[in-house]
Design a protein around this motif. Structure first.
Motif, PDB file in Angstrom:
ATOM      1  N   THR A 105      -8.214  16.658  26.608  1.00 49.81           N
ATOM      2  CA  THR A 105      -8.125  15.903  25.528  1.00 49.81           C
ATOM      3  C   THR A 105      -6.501  15.873  25.282  1.00 49.81           C
ATOM      4  O   THR A 105      -5.785  16.924  25.222  1.00 49.81           O
ATOM      5  N   ARG A 106      -6.125  14.823  24.744  1.00 52.60           N
ATOM      6  CA  ARG A 106      -4.736  14.343  24.336  1.00 52.60           C
ATOM      7  C   ARG A 106      -4.919  13.575  23.165  1.00 52.60           C
ATOM      8  O   ARG A 106      -5.752  12.692  22.971  1.00 52.60           O
ATOM      9  N   PHE A 107      -3.948  13.923  22.085  1.00 54.56           N
ATOM     10  CA  PHE A 107      -3.839  13.282  20.901  1.00 54.56           C
ATOM     11  C   PHE A 107      -2.461  12.306  21.047  1.00 54.56           C
ATOM     12  O   PHE A 107      -1.405  12.934  21.229  1.00 54.56           O
ATOM     13  N   LEU A 108      -2.833  11.059  20.315  1.00 57.16           N
ATOM     14  CA  LEU A 108      -1.630  10.242  20.269  1.00 57.16           C
ATOM     15  C   LEU A 108      -1.720   9.718  18.764  1.00 57.16           C
ATOM     16  O   LEU A 108      -2.573   9.208  18.196  1.00 57.16           O
ATOM     17  N   LEU A 109      -0.531  10.340  18.259  1.00 56.92           N
ATOM     18  CA  LEU A 109      -0.589  10.111  16.658  1.00 56.92           C
ATOM     19  C   LEU A 109       0.540   9.239  16.463  1.00 56.92           C
ATOM     20  O   LEU A 109       1.751   9.378  16.782  1.00 56.92           O
ATOM     21  N   THR A 110       0.079   7.980  15.642  1.00 54.10           N
ATOM     22  CA  THR A 110       0.922   6.930  15.289  1.00 54.10           C
ATOM     23  C   THR A 110       1.553   7.215  13.889  1.00 54.10           C
ATOM     24  O   THR A 110       0.633   7.315  13.135  1.00 54.10           O
ATOM     25  N   LEU A 111       2.875   7.381  13.676  1.00 54.11           N
ATOM     26  CA  LEU A 111       3.541   7.456  12.242  1.00 54.11           C
ATOM     27  C   LEU A 111       4.299   6.172  12.024  1.00 54.11           C
ATOM     28  O   LEU A 111       4.777   5.438  12.944  1.00 54.11           O
ATOM     29  N   ARG A 112       4.376   5.959  10.566  1.00 53.25           N
ATOM     30  CA  ARG A 112       5.206   4.858  10.269  1.00 53.25           C
ATOM     31  C   ARG A 112       5.699   5.597   9.030  1.00 53.25           C
ATOM     32  O   ARG A 112       5.241   6.085   8.160  1.00 53.25           O
ATOM     33  N   ASP A 113       7.044   4.900   8.742  1.00 52.76           N
ATOM     34  CA  ASP A 113       7.472   5.521   7.411  1.00 52.76           C
ATOM     35  C   ASP A 113       6.930   5.122   6.179  1.00 52.76           C
ATOM     36  O   ASP A 113       6.346   3.703   5.918  1.00 52.76           O
ATOM     37  N   GLY A 114       6.688   5.895   5.491  1.00 57.88           N
ATOM     38  CA  GLY A 114       5.640   5.825   4.233  1.00 57.88           C
ATOM     39  C   GLY A 114       6.221   4.700   3.328  1.00 57.88           C
ATOM     40  O   GLY A 114       5.323   4.271   2.619  1.00 57.88           O
ATOM     41  N   ARG A 115       7.597   4.711   3.119  1.00 56.61           N
ATOM     42  CA  ARG A 115       8.096   3.609   2.278  1.00 56.61           C
ATOM     43  C   ARG A 115       7.801   2.203   2.846  1.00 56.61           C
ATOM     44  O   ARG A 115       7.220   1.294   2.131  1.00 56.61           O
ATOM     45  N   ALA A 116       7.482   1.988   4.129  1.00 57.71           N
ATOM     46  CA  ALA A 116       7.309   0.745   4.763  1.00 57.71           C
ATOM     47  C   ALA A 116       5.558   0.469   4.568  1.00 57.71           C
ATOM     48  O   ALA A 116       5.180  -0.578   4.155  1.00 57.71           O
ATOM     49  N   VAL A 117       4.904   1.609   4.433  1.00 59.40           N
ATOM     50  CA  VAL A 117       3.315   1.723   4.143  1.00 59.40           C
ATOM     51  C   VAL A 117       3.209   1.240   2.982  1.00 59.40           C
ATOM     52  O   VAL A 117       2.354   0.250   2.707  1.00 59.40           O
ATOM     53  N   ILE A 118       3.987   1.853   1.868  1.00 61.91           N
ATOM     54  CA  ILE A 118       3.968   1.130   0.625  1.00 61.91           C
ATOM     55  C   ILE A 118       4.218  -0.203   0.271  1.00 61.91           C
ATOM     56  O   ILE A 118       3.542  -0.977  -0.197  1.00 61.91           O
ATOM     57  N   ALA A 119       5.293  -0.484   1.097  1.00 64.64           N
ATOM     58  CA  ALA A 119       5.691  -1.967   0.584  1.00 64.64           C
ATOM     59  C   ALA A 119       4.539  -2.938   1.373  1.00 64.64           C
ATOM     60  O   ALA A 119       4.361  -3.886   0.789  1.00 64.64           O
ATOM     61  N   SER A 120       4.188  -2.504   2.421  1.00 65.46           N
ATOM     62  CA  SER A 120       3.087  -3.348   3.003  1.00 65.46           C
ATOM     63  C   SER A 120       1.720  -3.710   2.326  1.00 65.46           C
ATOM     64  O   SER A 120       1.156  -4.799   1.999  1.00 65.46           O
ATOM     65  N   GLN A 121       1.460  -2.549   1.587  1.00 65.07           N
ATOM     66  CA  GLN A 121       0.222  -2.545   0.638  1.00 65.07           C
ATOM     67  C   GLN A 121       0.549  -3.488  -0.444  1.00 65.07           C
ATOM     68  O   GLN A 121      -0.457  -4.214  -0.877  1.00 65.07           O
ATOM     69  N   ILE A 122       1.828  -3.126  -1.116  1.00 63.25           N
ATOM     70  CA  ILE A 122       1.901  -3.906  -2.139  1.00 63.25           C
ATOM     71  C   ILE A 122       2.156  -5.249  -1.878  1.00 63.25           C
ATOM     72  O   ILE A 122       1.738  -6.527  -2.452  1.00 63.25           O
TER      73      ILE A 122
END
Length: 139
Positions: free
Chosen positions: A4-21
């Motif tokens: 098993t291998r894990f691939l974790l995708t991260l994104r700058d949390g500030r960009a995530v907030i802006a996207s939601q708004i």
């Protein structure tokens, strides 16, 4: 599960907030009910990113299996290099034609627009959010 291998995708949390708004505002402007993940304020929007980060940070230094952290920002700047890195990580040969759809899917759109959309965003987030950004190298 062996291998098993894990691939974790991260994104700058500030960009995530802006996207939601941004998506919340678009839904309202179009007369559509916003989806549950869409939030109207920074305080409400930071929770989604923090919820995931709270799960990842304790595992980060000692994941249960080999893990590759991939950053959305990296994908928008160099998608082919990222595709090669992922292939190498999982032990596959990289064939560009097999990854063309993946490569076409990453564009720099909205990668850093949070800076213009919500210039005072960093002043609005919680201390926990700021700490998590720092731990993940986004500060």
């Amino acid at each position: 599960f062996p291998g098993t291998r894990f691939l974790l995708t991260l994104r700058d949390g500030r960009a995530v907030i802006a996207s939601q708004i941004r998506q919340h505002q678009i839904a309202i402007e179009n007369g559509v009910a916003p989806d549950n993940w869409m939030k109207p304020t920074v305080q409400e929007a930071e929770f989604l990113w923090l919820r995931s980060v709270r799960k990842w940070l304790p595992l980060r230094d000692d994941p249960p299996a080999p893990c590759l952290e991939v950053r959305y920002e990296q994908a928008t700047k160099a998608p082919e290099a990222l595709a090669k890195e992922v292939c190498n990580f999982v032990g596959m040969d990289y064939q560009q034609e097999e990854f063309q759809e993946f490569l076409n899917g990453y564009q720099t759109i909205h990668a850093d627009t949070w800076r213009e959309e919500i210039p005072d965003l960093e002043a609005q987030v919680s201390d926990e959010f700021r700490d998590a950004l720092e731990q993940l190298g986004y500060a």
